[in-house]
Motif scaffolding. Sequence first.
Motif, mmCIF file in Angstrom:
data_model
loop_
_atom_site.group_PDB
_atom_site.id
_atom_site.type_symbol
_atom_site.label_atom_id
_atom_site.label_comp_id
_atom_site.label_asym_id
_atom_site.label_seq_id
_atom_site.Cartn_x
_atom_site.Cartn_y
_atom_site.Cartn_z
ATOM 1 N N ILE A 250 24.203 10.009 -11.148
ATOM 2 C CA ILE A 250 24.371 8.587 -11.720
ATOM 3 C C ILE A 250 24.608 8.904 -13.271
ATOM 4 N N LEU A 251 25.351 8.133 -13.746
ATOM 5 C CA LEU A 251 25.908 8.138 -15.061
ATOM 6 C C LEU A 251 25.644 6.568 -15.704
ATOM 7 N N ALA A 252 25.386 6.759 -16.969
ATOM 8 C CA ALA A 252 25.233 5.591 -17.879
ATOM 9 C C ALA A 252 26.383 5.666 -18.912
ATOM 10 N N LEU A 253 26.904 4.459 -19.254
ATOM 11 C CA LEU A 253 28.193 4.126 -20.171
ATOM 12 C C LEU A 253 27.492 3.629 -21.649
ATOM 13 N N ASP A 254 27.560 4.060 -22.531
ATOM 14 C CA ASP A 254 27.434 3.337 -23.932
ATOM 15 C C ASP A 254 28.534 3.211 -24.875
ATOM 16 N N ASP A 255 29.495 2.389 -24.606
ATOM 17 C CA ASP A 255 30.627 2.068 -25.133
ATOM 18 C C ASP A 255 30.895 0.818 -25.441
ATOM 19 N N ARG A 256 31.166 0.124 -26.855
ATOM 20 C CA ARG A 256 31.616 -1.381 -26.912
ATOM 21 C C ARG A 256 32.959 -1.460 -26.038
ATOM 22 N N ARG A 257 33.769 -0.591 -25.698
ATOM 23 C CA ARG A 257 34.685 -1.073 -24.947
ATOM 24 C C ARG A 257 34.515 -1.183 -23.483
ATOM 25 N N THR A 258 33.420 -0.743 -22.958
ATOM 26 C CA THR A 258 32.982 -0.974 -21.799
ATOM 27 C C THR A 258 31.698 -2.024 -21.475
ATOM 28 N N ASP A 259 31.232 -2.486 -22.720
ATOM 29 C CA ASP A 259 30.101 -3.213 -22.794
ATOM 30 C C ASP A 259 30.174 -4.407 -21.849
ATOM 31 N N SER A 260 31.289 -5.187 -21.926
ATOM 32 C CA SER A 260 31.559 -6.514 -21.184
ATOM 33 C C SER A 260 31.581 -6.414 -19.627
ATOM 34 N N ALA A 261 31.580 -5.194 -19.050
ATOM 35 C CA ALA A 261 31.757 -5.003 -17.990
ATOM 36 C C ALA A 261 30.187 -5.198 -17.194
ATOM 37 N N GLN A 262 29.183 -4.921 -18.362
ATOM 38 C CA GLN A 262 27.643 -4.988 -17.703
ATOM 39 C C GLN A 262 27.504 -6.151 -17.173
ATOM 40 N N SER A 263 28.171 -7.240 -17.324
ATOM 41 C CA SER A 263 27.877 -8.672 -17.184
ATOM 42 C C SER A 263 28.461 -8.768 -15.449
ATOM 43 N N VAL A 264 29.079 -8.088 -15.128
ATOM 44 C CA VAL A 264 29.822 -8.181 -13.735
ATOM 45 C C VAL A 264 28.902 -7.678 -12.583
ATOM 46 N N ARG A 265 28.566 -8.419 -11.801
ATOM 47 C CA ARG A 265 27.495 -8.030 -10.566
ATOM 48 C C ARG A 265 28.311 -8.229 -9.342
ATOM 49 N N LEU A 266 28.442 -7.318 -8.459
ATOM 50 C CA LEU A 266 29.083 -7.446 -7.124
ATOM 51 C C LEU A 266 28.110 -7.292 -5.861
ATOM 52 N N ARG A 267 28.094 -7.843 -4.931
ATOM 53 C CA ARG A 267 27.224 -7.850 -3.833
ATOM 54 C C ARG A 267 27.695 -6.526 -2.846
ATOM 55 N N GLU A 268 29.161 -6.419 -3.115
ATOM 56 C CA GLU A 268 29.537 -5.108 -2.204
ATOM 57 C C GLU A 268 30.797 -4.460 -3.173
ATOM 58 N N LEU A 269 30.791 -3.192 -2.773
ATOM 59 C CA LEU A 269 32.039 -2.576 -3.265
ATOM 60 C C LEU A 269 32.648 -1.211 -2.623
ATOM 61 N N ASN A 270 33.585 -1.562 -1.929
ATOM 62 C CA ASN A 270 34.298 -0.501 -1.301
ATOM 63 C C ASN A 270 35.736 -0.246 -2.424
ATOM 64 N N ALA A 271 35.642 0.924 -2.912
ATOM 65 C CA ALA A 271 36.839 1.013 -4.062
ATOM 66 C C ALA A 271 38.471 0.830 -3.524
ATOM 67 N N GLN A 272 38.574 0.881 -2.539
ATOM 68 C CA GLN A 272 39.693 0.668 -1.641
ATOM 69 C C GLN A 272 40.070 -0.699 -1.173
ATOM 70 N N THR A 273 39.113 -1.672 -1.371
ATOM 71 C CA THR A 273 38.985 -3.066 -1.287
ATOM 72 C C THR A 273 38.888 -3.705 -2.819
ATOM 73 N N GLN A 274 39.948 -3.734 -3.369
ATOM 74 C CA GLN A 274 39.897 -4.309 -4.654
ATOM 75 C C GLN A 274 39.274 -5.677 -5.063
ATOM 76 N N PRO A 275 37.933 -5.586 -5.611
ATOM 77 C CA PRO A 275 37.355 -6.836 -5.806
ATOM 78 C C PRO A 275 38.080 -7.799 -6.616
ATOM 79 N N ASP A 276 37.438 -9.254 -6.618
ATOM 80 C CA ASP A 276 37.868 -10.140 -7.465
ATOM 81 C C ASP A 276 36.779 -9.932 -8.523
ATOM 82 N N TYR A 277 36.877 -9.333 -9.806
ATOM 83 C CA TYR A 277 35.644 -9.110 -10.606
ATOM 84 C C TYR A 277 35.224 -10.460 -11.059
ATOM 85 N N ARG A 278 36.128 -11.432 -11.477
ATOM 86 C CA ARG A 278 35.545 -12.492 -12.270
ATOM 87 C C ARG A 278 35.580 -13.960 -11.408
#
Length: 494
Positions: free
Chosen positions: A466-494
């Motif tokens: 498990i890795l943490a990202l600390d970068d202004r370019r990725t900060d806005s992704a922190q607010s996105v929360r998914l109930r489920e993720l299968n990477a080969q089923t592309q989610p609607d992030y927004r």
Amino acid sequence: MTSLHRPRVRRRSLGAVTAALGLAAALLVAGPAAATPDPGDHPSAAQEVSRGQEADTRAAIRNGEIPGVDEVVHSDNVRPLAHLPKQALQGTNSDLAFQGKYAFAGNYDGFVIYDISRPAAPRTVSQVLCPGSQNDISVSGNLLFLSTDSSRSDDSCASTTQPATEKSSWEGIKVFDISDKKHPRYVAAVETACGSHTHTLLPEGRNVYVYVSSYAPSAAFPDCRPPHDGISVVKVPRAAPEKAAVIDFPVLFPDGGNPGGPTNPGVSQTTGCHDITTFPKLKLAAGACMGDGILMDLSNPAAPKVIDRVQDNVNFAFWHSATFNERGNKVVFTDELGGGVAATCNEQTGPDRGADGIYDITGKGSHRKLVFKSYYKIPRHQADTENCVAHNGSLIPARNRDLMVQAWYQGGVSVWDFTDSAHPKEIGYFERGPLSTDSLVTGGAWSAYYYNGHVYSNDIAKGFDILALDDRRTDSAQSVRLRELNAQTQPDYR
């Protein structure tokens, strides 16, 4: 050996991470207790390298050009939070899926469920022994799906290896009920032509459609004879998964697909697909199919239709996987040069082979086209004892940017930006040093995915990271929360 490692890296011993974690694992056997992992389901043994390659590897470590054996290095904006080593399941770690506070990790011997509610202190919830490579894994609601792509004596979790030339051999999709995460229950199995190397979910209300990718037919295999020019579509009723069944086998390559060599030297002949990514919101899918990359219309989920097809007979050897960007106007295809067991991140291979191919999607509807823009490969050379090539990754859902995290086997985990399709660049990384200095041993990160604020990676040999990202370019992704993720089923992030 030339190295492109950045000079400013923080080095850190794994011992400090693992020592802080107290682990308790309960091994579950989904079927008769006699189930035993089979060596035949595992990757090939270590390969010796030349004395010159061995000397180059040791010199590169000594000179600080690459990390030492098992040494962890990372960029300043990537921080390792936790590591769980393998426990009861000692086979090859494979893919990952996520649901709520849980991560589901495939392993050639079965699968593991982790509680990741505290990313800095994950814990093992259960381990299920059910051998059968490569145990590609997905989840949807109370159902978990596993791919079996090794010929087995039957569909049980007590099966043993058996030649594919025998009619009674079994390969395909297994379905588990995971409503009780501590005690998953095996509920269904569906045999599919040529097995299931990978699978992709298209959830739809009361049913889950499963697109099964498999390849490499032979006239000697009763259940996997050529031509094998399509995919199996399995329909799984959520309320009655035991009724799961193959409903169609759509032909995707009526002309047979890429002929491979000798017509196209060094390119795989297309005899099926390796992996497919669906984008349910847009009713699109992208397929990585050995010698071909395809774009599909999913308006009818039971009958996907190819709307464009591309080849790269110069730099792509094996079209392996696909990832859309968030707007669905780009696709990143990966090339698994060397099948994942070769050292292809060295100077000799160069930057355009064993890389990602970035394609823009132009046009509308059935007239959409895939247009090549550039290649991306990690900008750090690896040793000749390290298997390394582009592998599984996912988007980081940052606003107004196209960012991706991706596994590169012993090349580690790369965080990169393809907002400008023609000029992709790495913005962060994490990796371990080689497993060996005197032989090529298969290992490294099989998959690396961004899920609810953190990066999770399944290392073939070492375990769960498990890795943490600390970068202004990725900060806005922190607010996105998914109930489920299968990477080969592309989610609607927004």
